[in-house]
Design an enzyme around this catalytic site. Structure first.
Site, short mmCIF file in Angstrom:
data_model
loop_
_atom_site.label_atom_id
_atom_site.label_comp_id
_atom_site.label_asym_id
_atom_site.label_seq_id
_atom_site.Cartn_x
_atom_site.Cartn_y
_atom_site.Cartn_z
NE ARG A 96 -5.63 2.00 -1.86
CZ ARG A 96 -5.27 2.09 -3.14
NH1 ARG A 96 -4.97 3.25 -3.67
NH2 ARG A 96 -5.20 1.00 -3.89
NE ARG B 144 -1.71 -5.18 -1.81
CZ ARG B 144 -2.81 -4.44 -1.94
NH1 ARG B 144 -4.00 -4.97 -1.75
NH2 ARG B 144 -2.74 -3.18 -2.27
CG HIS C 180 -2.15 -0.86 0.87
ND1 HIS C 180 -2.25 -2.17 1.26
CD2 HIS C 180 -3.25 -0.59 0.15
CE1 HIS C 180 -3.38 -2.66 0.81
NE2 HIS C 180 -4.01 -1.73 0.13
CG ASN D 297 -3.95 -3.37 -6.23
OD1 ASN D 297 -3.62 -3.40 -7.41
ND2 ASN D 297 -4.19 -2.25 -5.59
CG ASP D 298 -6.36 -6.96 -1.62
OD1 ASP D 298 -5.32 -7.46 -1.16
OD2 ASP D 298 -6.81 -5.87 -1.24
NE ARG E 215 -10.63 0.86 0.22
CZ ARG E 215 -9.50 0.36 -0.26
NH1 ARG E 215 -9.52 -0.52 -1.23
NH2 ARG E 215 -8.34 0.73 0.22
CD GLU F 58 -10.68 -5.59 -2.03
OE1 GLU F 58 -9.60 -5.17 -2.47
OE2 GLU F 58 -11.27 -5.05 -1.09
C1 PEP Z 1 -7.23 -3.56 -4.58
O1 PEP Z 1 -7.09 -4.48 -3.79
O2 PEP Z 1 -7.06 -3.67 -5.81
C2 PEP Z 1 -7.58 -2.22 -4.10
C3 PEP Z 1 -7.84 -1.24 -4.91
O3 PEP Z 1 -7.54 -2.04 -2.76
P1 PEP Z 1 -6.18 -1.84 -1.93
O4 PEP Z 1 -5.03 -1.79 -2.89
O5 PEP Z 1 -6.31 -0.58 -1.16
O6 PEP Z 1 -6.16 -3.05 -1.08
MG MG Z 2 -7.82 -4.25 -1.73
#
Ligand code: PEP
Ligand code: MG
Length: 759
Positions: free
Chosen positions: A470, A638, A363, A627-628, A506, A604
């Site tokens: 976020r 990650r 992050h 991402n998740d 979010r 996700e």
């Molecule tokens: C994701 O998981 O793609 C997402 C946008 O949320 P974050 O990266 O904040 O976990």
């Molecule tokens: Mg995420």
């Protein structure tokens, strides 16, 4: 064996440099195995040879002078095979290579084990015996275990030498560099400043102090502050303590007195070290001493010393923070980057970040990208503490950090910086143009934000909405939960700055790699644990105060939509919606003219890709968190630099799932967006557009690059490319397909034009 290993490692960990580390090593192993010879050879990459770095038993004059090529001798054989070699008649082996300087002809038995770190052979550890006998399995196991534990220590010691411009065998190293992974694109040249996590004694470097008298006074003040704290604590919990526990508090106070630890630290400051370095040195020496004692009670005292000294360090750091002067342009270097560190440097002075831990998908790397800061992540063995104040070139495209560059090197990179500036200017020219393909298909480009600075940058770049705010980021920069009123002010800033464009907020997505210092969550598997909506479901009071703040902030703007993170059960959507409705109703009754905002669900968690029908029934829009989704689909953390090469949202399985989600959401007539980092990859954006994503939400830095790509292609071309991409068997095949087919398109074309313009 465990006890011996532990005491060797404790001693080694306390060594001041590579030479001292290796000397301790050969001495301890010779002792432990009762062998005649123990030597260590390290690879010096500048000459491509294994250099004898330390030895007990071989002629001392050979140390530092004797070296072997990888194809030479038994040492070379161990390194080449990356496996132990155990022989009882070494001289008869075809690879035996006699080196007269070492006078090793008398030693017939040979056991060599490789020292391997991150899949690379750093060197070879060798024991030798006079008589012909094979070392037994236990000896071999001991050496292998020791070597595995030692590898990171040796690698770090080598890096520290490299930071000072030397190779492992002491040769001058021009242009030293350290490799990590690309975190955020861009090249910058600036002064490095080391930022430490609070109160971590193990990372404090020695540094000279200018005003010794003032430093001692400063240290004594901090010492006194800890004494006061401990006295207060003692009084506060007096009734709950047994006499022997009360004595422990007195022992602590004694340790902190001017005649004990305090005196030792002052004496080191008098010799010219700064207070933090002097304290860390004294603490480390005592911790090592206690830790190596074979007595459980005394070993525990190491923890007491650590705790006490960490408290003093905390005061030293907090008080120093207020007076720290940052250079006008600086690169933050640290062990593990945090959001708070990004906020520590005054506005406008931070130009890049380097973190020894983390990966491009962490992050904080995402945050750095959003702030337009070039970043290098996951630099293994990065001696960040040694590099404070050094000049650094950060190459965020290739994930490399150069330290103390030569003039030629600096010039080379200055040229790249100039080229980048020119490219940015080229991109600026499309800022006001729509994001539309050559055949007229319109895609919306939105941004992800976390700080207000992102919002302002995003607007400048022509973003058409915020696809992901976020909200946990402002929470991470504080020392306690913000109140509803404080949150309202933060959210109102975002809504106002983007009005009348939509802002997707979010709900709190903490947990995983987003800890809050004031709400610690300790779990073995944080990414599979209490994260995102799960925390909100267990703390409805936090959730309610957050959505109330969002709703209150939106009064008069009505450009808010709410997004729910980490949904893995449809019940979580139902409960969240019920709570949001309740908040809206209550606010309405309290006299606020709040409207019910659209509610979206993040996909996700992979399971949700098979419940799209249930999700679209319950929500107004869907946003894919690639991402998740990638992390969970590929079972790749990650945040872990070791497996970062396996993390790719261009993996065919990820693409196929995304395509399936897109088909089902669009068939249901609901809006579909993506807010993972994949959206900001120009090549991937072509595939996403072809899948049917209406909105691509990304970091502001990449927005114009994506627009340049989409404006340079037709939807028909994109769809044909998607068909091919979905048929590939692995990530590499997808990447080469995209490279081949998108050659000279979008940014690639602009880059070529920039280069040609320079000729
Ligand atoms: C994701 O998981 O793609 C997402 C946008 O949320 P974050 O990266 O904040 O976990
Ligand atoms: Mg995420």
């Amino acid at each position: 064996m465990l006890q011996i290993l532990h005491s060797i490692m404790t001693e080694v960990n306390g060594a001041r440099d590579l030479a001292a580390t290796l000397d301790i090593l050969v001495r301890s192993v010779q002792n432990a195995l009762a062998t005649r010879v123990c030597s260590v050879y390290l690879l010096d990459r500048s000459i491509g040879r294994y250099v004898l770095m330390a030895s007990q038993g071989l002629d001392a004059a050979a140390v530092g002078r004797v070296s072997l090529a990888p194809q030479e001798g038994l040492v070379g054989l161990v390194a080449q095979r990356a496996e132990p070699v155990n022989l009882d008649n070494a001289s008869a082996h075809p690879r035996y290579h006699y080196i007269p300087e070492t006078r090793e002809e008398e030693y017939e038995s040979f056991l060599g084990v490789p020292v391997i770190h991150h899949a690379q052979v750093l060197g070879v550890l060798v024991v030798q015996q006079k008589e012909r006998r094979k070392f037994n399995a236990e000896d071999e196991a001991f050496l292998i275990t020791l070597s595995a534990q030692l590898a990171p220590v040796i690698a770090l010691a080598e890096s520290k030498g490299m930071a000072q411009g030397f190779t492992p065998s002491g040769k001058r190293n021009r242009n030293p560099y350290f490799d990590g992974v690309p975190g955020a694109p861009g090249v910058v040249i600036a002064q490095a400043i080391t930022v430490f996590p609070p109160a971590d004694l193990s990372v404090i470097p020695n540094r000279s102090c200018v005003d010794i008298k003032a430093e001692i006074k400063f240290f004594n003040g901090c010492l006194e502050a800890v004494r006061v704290d401990i006295n207060e604590l003692k009084i506060k919990i007096k009734g709950q303590l047994r006499p022997e526990e009360r004595e422990l508090f007195d022992a602590y106070l004694h340790m902190l007195s001017d005649s004990a630890l305090g005196a030792e630290v002052v004496s080191l400051i008098e010799q010219g070290n700064w207070a933090q370095g002097a304290l860390a040195q004294v603490a480390q020496a005592h911790i090592n001493n206690f830790a190596s004692i074979n007595d459980d009670y005394l070993r525990e005292r190491a923890t007491d010393i650590k705790d006490l000294c960490s408290r003093v360090l905390y005061y030293l750091q907090e008080k120093q923070k207020k007076t720290r002067v940052y250079p006008p342009r600086c690169i933050v270097i640290c062990e593990e980057l945090s959001a708070a560190m990004l906020a520590e440097v005054p506005k406008g002075q931070l130009v890049g970040v380097v973190s020894a831990e983390g990966s491009a998908h962490s992050h904080v790397a995402i945050l750095a990208r959003a702030m337009g800061l070039p970043a290098v992540m996951g630099v293994a063995n990065f001696p960040f503490a040694e590099l404070d104040g050094h000049e650094v070139i950060l190459d965020g495209h290739n994930g490399r950090v150069y330290t103390d560059p030569t003039d030629e090197m600096r010039q080379r990179f200055q040229e790249i910086v100039r080229e980048e500036v020119q490219l940015t200017e080229e991109l600026e020219s499309i800022k006001e143009l729509p994001c539309e393909t050559l055949d007229g298909h319109r895609v919306q480009l939105w941004v992800n934000t976390g700080l207000l600075t992102d919002v302002l940058r995003s607007r400048e770049r022509g973003a058409e909405g915020i696809g992901l705010f976020r909200t946990e980021v402002p929470f991470m920069l504080r020392e306690s939960f913000p109140t509803e009123t404080e949150q309202t002010a933060i959210y109102r800033d975002q809504l106002e700055a983007f009005h009348p464009k939509m802002v997707t907020m979010r709900t709190l997505d903490i947990g995983g790699d987003k800890p809050l210092s004031y709400f610690p969550i300790k779990e073995d598997n944080p990414f599979l644990g209490w994260r995102g909506i799960r925390v909100s479901m267990d703390h409805p009071e936090l959730f309610l105060s957050q959505v109330r703040a969002m709703l209150r902030a939106s009064v008069g703007f009505n450009n808010l939509q709410i997004l729910l993170p980490m949904i893995s059960q449809v019940g979580e959507i139902d409960t969240s919606t019920m709570l949001i409705r309740r908040a809206q109703r209550e606010l309405f009754e309290e006299g606020h003219a709040v409207q019910m905002p659209p509610i979206g669900v993040m996909i996700e968690v992979p399971a949700m890709a098979w419940q799209v029908a249930e999700i679209v029934k319950r929500s107004d829009f869907v946003s894919v968190g690639s991402n998740d989704l990638t992390q969970y689909m590929l079972a790749v953390d990650r945040n872990n630099p070791r497996v970062t090469n396996l993390f790719s949202n261009l993996h065919p399985a990820v693409l196929r799932v995304m395509n399936k989600i897109a088909e089902e959401v669009t068939a249901a007539g609901k809006k579909l967006s993506i807010c993972g980092e994949m959206a900001g990859n120009p090549a991937a954006s072509v595939l996403l557009m072809a899948m049917g994503f209406d909105i691509l939400s990304m970091n502001a830095t990449n927005l114009l690059k994506v627009k340049a790509m989409i404006r340079d292609i037709t939807l028909a071309q994109a769809k044909a490319l998607l068909v091919q991409a979905l048929q590939q068997e692995d990530t590499e095949a997808v990447v080469s397909l995209l490279d081949r087919e998108l050659h000279g398109v979008g940014l690639d074309r602009l880059r070529r034009e920039v280069r040609e313009g320079q000729d």
